[in-house]
Write an enzyme that holds these catalytic residues in place. Structure first.
Site, PDB file in Angstrom:
ATOM      1  N   GLU A 102    -113.122  79.056  42.334  1.00  0.00           N
ATOM      2  CA  GLU A 102    -113.579  77.819  42.962  1.00  0.00           C
ATOM      3  C   GLU A 102    -113.423  77.811  44.476  1.00  0.00           C
ATOM      4  OE1 GLU A 102    -111.865  74.379  41.084  1.00  0.00           O
ATOM      5  OE2 GLU A 102    -112.791  74.814  39.157  1.00  0.00           O
ATOM      6  N   GLU A 155    -113.742  77.561  32.635  1.00  0.00           N
ATOM      7  CA  GLU A 155    -112.914  76.362  32.558  1.00  0.00           C
ATOM      8  C   GLU A 155    -113.738  75.193  32.044  1.00  0.00           C
ATOM      9  OE1 GLU A 155    -110.609  75.205  35.999  1.00  0.00           O
ATOM     10  OE2 GLU A 155    -110.121  77.291  36.500  1.00  0.00           O
TER      11      GLU A 155
END
Ligand code: FCB
Length: 447
Positions: free
Chosen positions: A173, A354
């Site tokens: 991320e 995720e």
């Protein structure tokens, strides 16, 4: 991938589907001072009063560094096929440079051996936010050289562990580092500087590309790709102004990271919005985009929430939120983002690395944890992923965030995201109801 399923029948996933769960080093390992580990920016940040809820830190976390064997057995008992974890840079290079620390490498070799013994495929993330503090002191991700330091670290890890890792993820991320680390400042290093933030974005992307090249240079056989949290951006109403605002928002949330890696260019609307005088635009050197777009083998998608954008560029909530107030629960967003990536970027293999939510879990006197909300959430998101696969999306695997309750960054230990409950006073693990449910999903091969 063929899927024997009818419209009303059970949702069967491909036979070789990679049912998994995810964690990251700083959030679970603890053992902050052991075996030569150096300090990371999260050690430093957590010590500053007011930065994390209750002053929590990852010093002990879920003590996974000492309990990894027990955790491996848990994974086996759940039937996991894939485990996505991260390697702590400050365990490998305590100061962010130089010869690797053998004791740090040994820990990950023990973990990898344990995964192989149990038939679980490892997926290793090289960077999940725990930058060595020494590199932050030298300028952190604002400093171009940090991208090269990352490539050197990656090279050391590839050489030491490459024989055991079939799939690598470079940077977790990058957008969250940009937005939380450098815009809102509620993550380490706690800055609030928009001009620095997007230069950081570029250096993170560059670091990604340099690591991909480093893997190829050592002749690594593992696959590699980025791990991006993608947010489908929708116009909050049907005015052209809201549509335009949502489009630009999408540039900052998604295309900045996707286009640079998969198309070799930054989105023009974002560059124009940043302006030619921004540090980012001035920081792009000739050849950088070629490095950033070095061919990858897979794309890891992390999906939590949609974003609704108003005509004046604000965001609105449309769906119920979880305990994490930023998270609107919208399973169709999973379908939208997966199909969109395949439509816009071609049939690159995808993994969901995720997806999950925090629930207010408590340990009952009969030693159970009833997290029914997590089961509903995962069932609906898996059904959306299944629909995407049925519509041609090459999705190979799905990792629940998270295997264990853990240190949720600025939220400390308040938010519980795990399939497995961690009683932090004793470090005892208790399978939540969702873990039992997930085990039967895996053994049934679907919902
Ligand atoms: C993601 C992070 C992960 C965890 C979840 C809830 O943004 O990658 O470490 O904090 O959110």
């Amino acid at each position: 991938m063929s899927m024997p399923t009818g419209p009303a029948g059970p949702l069967r996933f491909p036979r070789d589907f990679g049912w998994g769960a995810a964690t990251s080093a700083y959030q679970i390992e603890g053992a902050a001072k052991e075996d030569g580990r150096g300090e990371s920016i999260w050690d430093t940040f957590s010590r500053v009063p007011g930065r994390t809820r209750n002053g929590d830190s990852g010093d002990v976390a879920a003590d996974h560094y000492h309990r990894y064997a027990e955790d491996l057995d848990l994974m086996r008992d759940l039937g996991l096929r894939s485990y996505r974890f991260s390697i702590s840079w400050p365990r490998i290079q305590p100061d962010g440079t130089g010869a690797p620390n053998q004791r740090g490498l040994d820990f990950y070799r023990r973990l990898l051996d344990g995964l192989h013994e149990r038939g679980i495929a490892p997926m290793a993330t090289l960077f999940h936010w725990d930058l060595p503090q020494a590199l932050q002191d030298a300028g952190g991700w604002e400093f171009r050289d940090t991208a090269h330091r990352f490539a050197d670290y990656a090279d050391a890890v590839f050489r030491a562990l490459g024989d055991r890792v079939p799939a690598w993820l470079t940077i977790n991320e990058p957008k969250t580092v940009v937005q939380n680390g450098y815009l809102s400042g509620h993550h380490a290093p706690g800055r609030q500087d928009p001009d620095a933030a997007y230069l950081v974005a570029h250096h993170l992307q560059l670091a990604h590309g340099l690591a991909v090249r480093a893997l190829r240079a050592v002749g690594g056989t593992g696959r590699i790709g980025p791990a991006l949290n993608l947010h489908p951006c929708y116009a909050a109403d049907d005015t052209p102004e809201a549509a335009a605002a949502a489009q630009l928002y999408d540039g900052y949330e998604n295309r900045l990271y996707l286009d640079s890696v998969l198309k070799g260019s930054y989105p023009q609307d974002v560059l124009a919005d940043l302006g030619a005088r921004s540090r980012m635009v001035r920081g792009i050197h000739d050849g950088d985009l070629a490095v950033i777009s070095s061919p990858v083998d897979l794309l890891a998608v992390q999906y939590y929430t949609p974003i609704y954008v108003t005509a004046d560029g604000r965001t609105e909530h449309r769906w119920p939120t979880s305990v994490a107030e930023w998270q609107q629960i919208y399973p169709d967003g999973m379908y939208d983002i997966l199909t969109r990536v395949t439509r816009d970027y071609g049939p690159i293999p995808l993994t969901v690395t995720e997806n999950g939510l925090p629930t207010p879990d408590t340990l009952a006197t009969d030693d159970t944890v009833d997290d029914a909300g997590r089961i509903t959430f995962l069932r609906e998101h898996l059904a959306a992923a299944h629909r995407a696969i049925a519509d041609g999306v090459p999705l190979e695997s799905f990792h629940v965030w998270s295997l264990l309750d853990n240190f949720e960054w600025a939220e400390g230990y308040d938010q519980r995201w795990g399939l497995v409950y961690v009683d932090y006073s004793t470090q005892r693990r208790v399978l939540k109801r969702s873990a039992h449910w997930y085990r039967s999903v895996i053994s049934d091969g679907g919902l």
